[in-house]
Design a protein around this motif. Structure first.
Motif, PDB file in Angstrom:
ATOM      1  N   ALA A   4     -28.207  73.709  26.945  1.00  0.00           N
ATOM      2  CA  ALA A   4     -27.264  72.588  26.824  1.00  0.00           C
ATOM      3  C   ALA A   4     -27.078  72.183  25.363  1.00  0.00           C
ATOM      4  O   ALA A   4     -25.952  71.940  24.923  1.00  0.00           O
ATOM      5  CB  ALA A   4     -27.752  71.404  27.649  1.00  0.00           C
ATOM      6  N   LEU A   5     -28.166  72.115  24.606  1.00  0.00           N
ATOM      7  CA  LEU A   5     -28.066  71.697  23.201  1.00  0.00           C
ATOM      8  C   LEU A   5     -27.327  72.714  22.338  1.00  0.00           C
ATOM      9  O   LEU A   5     -26.802  72.365  21.284  1.00  0.00           O
ATOM     10  CB  LEU A   5     -29.457  71.438  22.634  1.00  0.00           C
TER      11      LEU A   5
ATOM     12  N   ASN B 271     -19.943  71.391  21.800  1.00  0.00           N
ATOM     13  CA  ASN B 271     -19.491  70.016  21.603  1.00  0.00           C
ATOM     14  C   ASN B 271     -20.252  69.056  22.510  1.00  0.00           C
ATOM     15  O   ASN B 271     -20.878  69.452  23.484  1.00  0.00           O
ATOM     16  CB  ASN B 271     -17.970  69.887  21.804  1.00  0.00           C
ATOM     17  N   TRP B 272     -20.156  67.768  22.144  1.00  0.00           N
ATOM     18  CA  TRP B 272     -20.929  66.715  22.810  1.00  0.00           C
ATOM     19  C   TRP B 272     -20.601  66.622  24.296  1.00  0.00           C
ATOM     20  O   TRP B 272     -21.478  66.469  25.119  1.00  0.00           O
ATOM     21  CB  TRP B 272     -20.681  65.373  22.121  1.00  0.00           C
ATOM     22  N   LYS B 273     -19.336  66.701  24.646  1.00  0.00           N
ATOM     23  CA  LYS B 273     -18.924  66.555  26.034  1.00  0.00           C
ATOM     24  C   LYS B 273     -19.587  67.623  26.909  1.00  0.00           C
ATOM     25  O   LYS B 273     -20.107  67.311  27.992  1.00  0.00           O
ATOM     26  CB  LYS B 273     -17.402  66.623  26.163  1.00  0.00           C
ATOM     27  N   ASP B 274     -19.585  68.862  26.458  1.00  0.00           N
ATOM     28  CA  ASP B 274     -20.219  69.946  27.213  1.00  0.00           C
ATOM     29  C   ASP B 274     -21.736  69.753  27.288  1.00  0.00           C
ATOM     30  O   ASP B 274     -22.338  69.999  28.326  1.00  0.00           O
ATOM     31  CB  ASP B 274     -19.908  71.306  26.593  1.00  0.00           C
ATOM     32  N   ARG B 275     -22.335  69.305  26.181  1.00  0.00           N
ATOM     33  CA  ARG B 275     -23.797  69.093  26.178  1.00  0.00           C
ATOM     34  C   ARG B 275     -24.174  67.977  27.123  1.00  0.00           C
ATOM     35  O   ARG B 275     -25.195  68.044  27.811  1.00  0.00           O
ATOM     36  CB  ARG B 275     -24.279  68.771  24.767  1.00  0.00           C
ATOM     37  N   ASP B 276     -23.369  66.919  27.187  1.00  0.00           N
ATOM     38  CA  ASP B 276     -23.650  65.792  28.060  1.00  0.00           C
ATOM     39  C   ASP B 276     -23.610  66.229  29.525  1.00  0.00           C
ATOM     40  O   ASP B 276     -24.400  65.873  30.337  1.00  0.00           O
ATOM     41  CB  ASP B 276     -22.648  64.662  27.801  1.00  0.00           C
TER      42      ASP B 276
END
Length: 178
Positions: free
Chosen positions: A168-169, A173-178
């Motif tokens: 995940a990290l 981008n942030w949206k995908d990681r979240d």
């Protein structure tokens, strides 16, 4: 458990040195030695970035805190009325030249995973009746010494979870990681 204990003294030394640099930078700023103040603050920025290269999250968090302090104390320097345009541009170039480091995924994939494994192996190697000290309310955990724990399952599931977190990290981008 033992791996973590090895890191703590170094982290404390870096934090102490950073505090001293911060104080000297602010003293230099107060005395009107703007170039000297910037040299100290730039050193703080670099130390913070070095923390981002560390393999443990604890060291990275200290690095982030140090760089936050550097930014916080760079603002009064930039606000100083005697700062020349040449000095301001040099500060801008120096900051732009600092490499951004995001080592969280690497940290979880290596050192933090090893901390987890070390803790489970340490716990698994203990006599079942001799669990770690849980503090003043240790009696409420005394029954844990009688449980049969499959430490191989704990290790396998923990490693699977670390794999998920690292994957995940590493998403862009942030949206995908979240």
């Amino acid at each position: 458990a033992e791996l973590l204990a090895e890191l703590l003294p170094g982290v404390q030394v870096v934090r102490g040195a950073s505090r001293a640099l911060t104080m000297r930078a602010m003293w230099n700023l107060g005395e009107g030695h703007l170039d000297a103040a910037w040299n100290d603050l730039l050193a703080l920025h670099r130390i913070g970035r070095l923390g981002g290269q560390s393999k443990s999250i604890m060291e990275q968090l200290v690095g982030i805190a140090i760089e936050g302090t550097a930014f916080e104390h760079t603002l009064p320097l930039l606000d100083d009325k005697s700062l020349s345009l040449t000095q301001a541009r040099q500060i801008q170039r120096d900051l732009a030249g600092l490499r951004y480091i995001d080592g969280l995924a690497d940290s979880l994939d290596s050192m933090e995973r090893l901390f987890f494994i070390d803790s489970v192996v340490d716990l698994g190697g203990r006599n079942n009746s001799k669990l770690p000290n849980f503090g003043p309310n240790e009696d409420q955990f005394s029954h844990l010494g009688h449980l049969r724990i499959d430490f191989n399952t704990a290790l396998r599931r923990g490693n699977e979870r670390y794999d998920q977190l690292v994957a995940a990290l590493r998403l862009p981008n942030w949206k995908d990681r979240d």
